[in-house]
Design a protein around this motif. Structure first.
Motif, PDB file in Angstrom:
ATOM      1  N   SER A 248       0.833  -1.207   0.000  1.00 46.49           N
ATOM      2  CA  SER A 248       0.000   0.000   0.000  1.00 46.49           C
ATOM      3  C   SER A 248       0.866   1.255   0.000  1.00 46.49           C
ATOM      4  N   ILE A 249       0.552   2.156  -0.922  1.00 44.12           N
ATOM      5  CA  ILE A 249       1.308   3.407  -1.018  1.00 44.12           C
ATOM      6  C   ILE A 249       1.206   4.192   0.288  1.00 44.12           C
ATOM      7  N   MET A 250       0.049   4.139   0.933  1.00 44.83           N
ATOM      8  CA  MET A 250      -0.157   4.893   2.177  1.00 44.83           C
ATOM      9  C   MET A 250       0.924   4.560   3.199  1.00 44.83           C
ATOM     10  N   LEU A 251       1.196   3.290   3.370  1.00 45.65           N
ATOM     11  CA  LEU A 251       2.208   2.874   4.344  1.00 45.65           C
ATOM     12  C   LEU A 251       3.616   3.290   3.891  1.00 45.65           C
ATOM     13  N   TYR A 252       3.846   3.192   2.582  1.00 51.31           N
ATOM     14  CA  TYR A 252       5.157   3.581   2.060  1.00 51.31           C
ATOM     15  C   TYR A 252       5.446   5.047   2.360  1.00 51.31           C
ATOM     16  N   ARG A 253       4.437   5.899   2.147  1.00 47.53           N
ATOM     17  CA  ARG A 253       4.658   7.332   2.318  1.00 47.53           C
ATOM     18  C   ARG A 253       4.690   7.712   3.796  1.00 47.53           C
ATOM     19  N   MET A 254       3.902   7.020   4.624  1.00 46.57           N
ATOM     20  CA  MET A 254       3.953   7.271   6.071  1.00 46.57           C
ATOM     21  C   MET A 254       5.298   6.830   6.652  1.00 46.57           C
ATOM     22  N   GLY A 255       5.942   5.905   5.972  1.00 45.86           N
ATOM     23  CA  GLY A 255       7.167   5.330   6.501  1.00 45.86           C
ATOM     24  C   GLY A 255       8.429   5.944   5.930  1.00 45.86           C
ATOM     25  N   SER A 256       8.306   7.084   5.282  1.00 42.86           N
ATOM     26  CA  SER A 256       9.467   7.765   4.709  1.00 42.86           C
ATOM     27  C   SER A 256       9.568   9.171   5.280  1.00 42.86           C
ATOM     28  N   ILE A 257      10.780   9.669   5.406  1.00 45.62           N
ATOM     29  CA  ILE A 257      10.952  11.082   5.784  1.00 45.62           C
ATOM     30  C   ILE A 257      11.575  11.871   4.642  1.00 45.62           C
ATOM     31  N   GLU A 258      11.628  11.264   3.470  1.00 48.49           N
ATOM     32  CA  GLU A 258      12.239  11.900   2.304  1.00 48.49           C
ATOM     33  C   GLU A 258      11.232  12.851   1.657  1.00 48.49           C
ATOM     34  N   PRO A 259      11.584  14.158   1.511  1.00 50.70           N
ATOM     35  CA  PRO A 259      10.625  15.043   0.838  1.00 50.70           C
ATOM     36  C   PRO A 259      10.331  14.530  -0.571  1.00 50.70           C
ATOM     37  N   GLY A 260       9.096  14.663  -1.002  1.00 51.30           N
ATOM     38  CA  GLY A 260       8.696  14.094  -2.291  1.00 51.30           C
ATOM     39  C   GLY A 260       8.078  12.723  -2.108  1.00 51.30           C
ATOM     40  N   ILE A 261       8.403  12.058  -1.009  1.00 57.24           N
ATOM     41  CA  ILE A 261       7.785  10.771  -0.686  1.00 57.24           C
ATOM     42  C   ILE A 261       6.944  10.909   0.577  1.00 57.24           C
ATOM     43  N   ALA A 262       7.530  11.548   1.603  1.00 61.87           N
ATOM     44  CA  ALA A 262       6.925  11.573   2.930  1.00 61.87           C
ATOM     45  C   ALA A 262       5.538  12.192   2.928  1.00 61.87           C
ATOM     46  N   MET A 263       4.641  11.554   3.658  1.00 64.02           N
ATOM     47  CA  MET A 263       3.327  12.106   3.978  1.00 64.02           C
ATOM     48  C   MET A 263       3.141  12.009   5.476  1.00 64.02           C
TER      49      MET A 263
END
Lengths: 368, 407
Positions: free
Chosen positions: A323-338
């Protein structure tokens, strides 16, 4: 007319234009001041209503008189602490919230899924900080939402080293801060104080600045501690309220789906709603959203770019790891992070909650 | 999307006459200079916050080293650099925000500067009506990489969008992407080494003309996708562009719609209606020069219309194309057709009723599919005869004040 002739820098032109039109048409300019709201100074003690309403870009936090003792963060009379059940994750910062509502004003509570309608002159105060090595709370920044005649204004203040006062930082600031994590360990993080526009980046409905947190059901902690009753007694909330079932905290005794939806509501839906800054995404994460695709189930990304992480769906039911939601919640990289703002470390508890919720869905899952 | 407008309910001629000279008065506008020195992040962001309607923020020559995204939320502000090579906003060290510069106010002009290496999108404008992007460069300087940001120039949910003389290089989605907007011109711009050069998505009334789209995966895309607030894309003219050598392997992160764009696509239309593709120069597009298809993925959206309809192809120049079709089933199709596919390919859904026609004197292949989601392996291909095409979409015009800002 005092409250209606506010002149701030950004509105100078409009107001000037309005005054000119009024001068040209005196008969239509509204007459005298007899029906203007009366000052409630006698009830608000040290709170500086003039600064709240007409102060423009007030330079120092102290000028608002919201605190009886700034260094101790002790609120002034008629400035009331409150807490939310489900709260925005902010790099493990401990947040202290205060609310000020001018005496004698009405607070609107008709829509239990919306933020309570606070009158002009109200202030929401949120201080972000961490306990220091001795366990003493050390504020980093205080954000104000001031309800002025022209609308809500968001202003960020950064605390002095000696905690004597906090200074306006319109342009925001990124700084290294000693954060205390939930396990008690300490870590230096690159902490971002939002600039004035970034405040609006989250606090926005139909491109108008608005509060996010104080929804009636998110104030109703349901644990018997009586926050709603306390705020009613303080005159902040009206005596009669509509039925407002609890929006649960992340660790409350409540169904998994309810806790997950409450988490998404407070962490995501300020942008991800039909009138919010992420309206174009088609991903809508309010507590009451009932369209499965809009909630992300089987929804393909639109403008995610590398934020997709190579995954096909915002939520792949039963598969948090797809799930993209988990991927973005689990990143601190701008452009990815949510979320895009306000987060420089991952929220492990939030990840666990949303992961468990998605994993528990079957492939034909519908939101509840 | 207009944030507020001052329209007195007692708006007499007298009041308007008084107001007009004040609104136009240049005396109130001021110039704010911001130099490319230390502390650029806070100084530039404060300038963007404190600017007032009519002001011009002048960015000095040199490189602005930035650590976070910038944003502008004041109507009627111009941000002007010393040129797209002389004034560079460098986001290589960006630590936060989803884009380099975010604009959320109306009547803004951005001109004569560059952004490089943003972590997410380059410049995004959302709900920002009457915006002018002029003589800008957005580039990821490491060349095409999956880790590059998605969009270079990214106006969305806006009315009256003008992009002129922009250069975008290296976007991992679309170089110039206009989404969910209305009344759009993208012209005189160059998009290269992006996955999609220029993309018009879920938008109405757009002219894409006089651009160069070279060395992308796909040159110019006109798409419509389901489950979005604005859909039903239509009235798009793609003309007088040079769309050649789109030979960069697709480097879009999987999951994104453009990850399915075959390398070597010239102009690709998905699920729009009333699209006119004329007077373009095509060459060296290995999949095809023009591809017209419906939306191929499953979707759950009763309001979505997945079929391409009313597409008119006319007076284009076709160089070499179709010699290595990269779409699924393309190789088999080419083999069956003697080694290459025609320069114009349509999925054929709804047959003649779809009104997809070409007058160009080159082969035009229908795949003879009955639904948009069928794979090419189920194609029953046949050649469509060239037919007379009547172009009838009106030219897009911007409010005169927007064009005047450029002159």
């Amino acid at each position: 007319m005092a409250r209606n002739s506010v002149i701030t820098k950004s509105f100078a032109r409009t107001v000037m234009l309005a005054s000119l039109v009024m001068m040209a048409l005196p008969a239509l300019s509204g007459g005298d001041d007899s029906d203007a709201p009366q000052s409630s100074a006698t009830n608000s003690q040290s709170v500086n209503e003039e600064a709240i309403l007409n102060g423009g870009y007030v330079r120092n936090l102290s000028e608002f008189g919201l605190f009886a003792d700034l260094t101790a963060l002790e609120p002034a009379n008629n400035v009331h602490p409150y807490a939310l059940n489900a709260a925005l994750f902010s790099d493990y910062a401990q947040k202290k919230r205060l609310i000020y509502v001018p005496a004698g004003s009405d607070v609107g509570v008709d829509d239990i899924n919306a933020v309570v309608q606070l009158p002009v002159g109200s202030v929401l105060v949120k201080t972000f900080g961490y306990p220091d090595a001795e366990g003493v709370y050390k504020p980093v920044e205080t954000r104000l939402l001031l309800h002025r005649a022209e609308g809500w204004v968001a202003l960020p203040y950064i605390w002095n080293e000696d905690r004597s006062d906090a200074k306006l930082a319109l342009g925001g600031r990124r700084m290294m801060v000693d954060a205390t994590l939930p396990d008690g360990s300490r870590q230096q993080i690159s902490y971002a104080v939002p600039n004035k526009n970034q405040c609006k980046g989250c606090h926005s409905l139909d491109n108008i600045v608005t509060p996010i947190g104080p929804k009636l059901r998110n104030l109703n902690n349901g644990d018997g501690s009586g926050q709603i009753a306390r705020l009613q007694k303080a005159g902040v909330l009206p005596d009669i309220l509509p039925d407002h079932p609890v929006m649960p905290a992340i660790d409350a005794q409540a169904p998994l789906a309810d806790r997950a939806r409450a988490y998404l509501d407070i962490n995501c839906s300020h942008c991800h709603n039909r009138k919010g800054p992420a309206s174009n995404s088609g991903l809508f994460l309010t507590y009451q959203e009932d369209n499965a695709v809009a909630l992300g189930i089987g929804k393909r990304p639109v403008a995610a770019g590398r934020g997709s992480g190579g995954r096909d769906f915002a939520i792949a039911p039963g598969h948090a790891d797809q799930s993209i939601m988990l991927y973005r919640m689990g990143s601190i990289e701008p452009g990815i992070a949510m979320p895009e703002l306000g987060r420089n470390v991952n929220d492990e508890a939030g990840l666990a909650l949303i992961g468990a919720w998605i994993d528990a869905m079957d492939s034909s899952a519908k939101p509840e | 999307m207009v944030k507020f407008s001052f329209v007195p309910s007692f708006g007499t001629v007298f009041a308007v006459a008084l107001a007009a000279p004040i609104m136009a008065s240049p005396a109130m506008a001021k110039t704010i200079n911001v130099a490319a020195e230390d502390g650029a992040q806070e100084r530039l962001q404060e300038a963007l916050i404190l600017a007032e309607t009519g002001d011009e923020i002048i960015l000095g020559k040199g490189t602005f080293v930035l650590s976070d995204g910038l944003s502008l939320d004041v109507d009627g502000v111009t941000v002007r650099g010393a040129g797209p090579d002389a004034t560079v906003l460098d986001f290589t060290g960006q630590q936060g925000s989803g884009e380099g510069l975010l604009v959320t106010s109306d009547n803004v002009m951005l001109r004569d500067f560059a952004l490089i290496n943003t972590k997410g999108d380059g410049i995004k404008s959302k709900g920002a009506d009457n915006i002018v992007y002029y003589n800008l460069r957005v580039e990821w300087t490491g060349g095409p990489k999956t880790s590059n940001g998605a969009y270079g120039i990214y106006p969305v949910e806006s009315e009256n969008v003008l992009v002129d003389k922009a250069v975008v290089i290296g976007a991992s989605d679309a170089g110039i992407y206009v989404g969910q907007s209305r009344n759009i011109i993208v012209r005189n711009s160059t998009a290269s080494y992006n996955v999609a050069g220029i993309e018009i998505e879920n938008s109405f009334d757009a002219d894409v003309h006089s651009n160069i789209a070279m060395h992308n995966t796909g040159g110019i895309l006109v798409f419509d996708l389901p489950n979005l607030p604005q859909q039903g894309g239509h009235n798009v003219r793609v003309f007088s562009n040079r769309v050649t050598d789109n030979d960069t392997p697709n480097f879009a992160p999987a999951g994104n719609i453009v990850a399915s764009v075959p390398m070597g696509s010239g102009v690709m239309v998905i699920a729009n209606r009333d699209v006119e593709i004329f007077g373009n120069v095509f060459d060296n597009n290995s999949s095809a020069n023009v591809i017209v298809v419906g939306y191929q993925q499953k979707f759950d959206d009763p309001n979505y219309q997945p079929v391409a309809r009313n597409v008119r192809v006319d007076q284009n120049k076709h160089g070499k194309a179709g010699y290595a079709p990269a779409f699924p089933g393309g190789a088999q199709l080419a083999a069956a057709l003697g080694g290459a596919v025609p320069p114009i390919i349509w999925d054929g859904v709804e047959g003649e009723a779809a009104n997809v026609n070409s007058s160009d004197p080159v082969p035009f292949l229908s795949l003879g599919l009955t639904t948009s989601s069928q794979p090419v392996s189920e194609a029953q291909p046949f050649m469509v005869a060239a037919s007379k095409v009547t172009l009838n979409l009106p030219a897009i015009t911007m409010p005169e004040a927007m064009e005047a800002k450029i002159r």
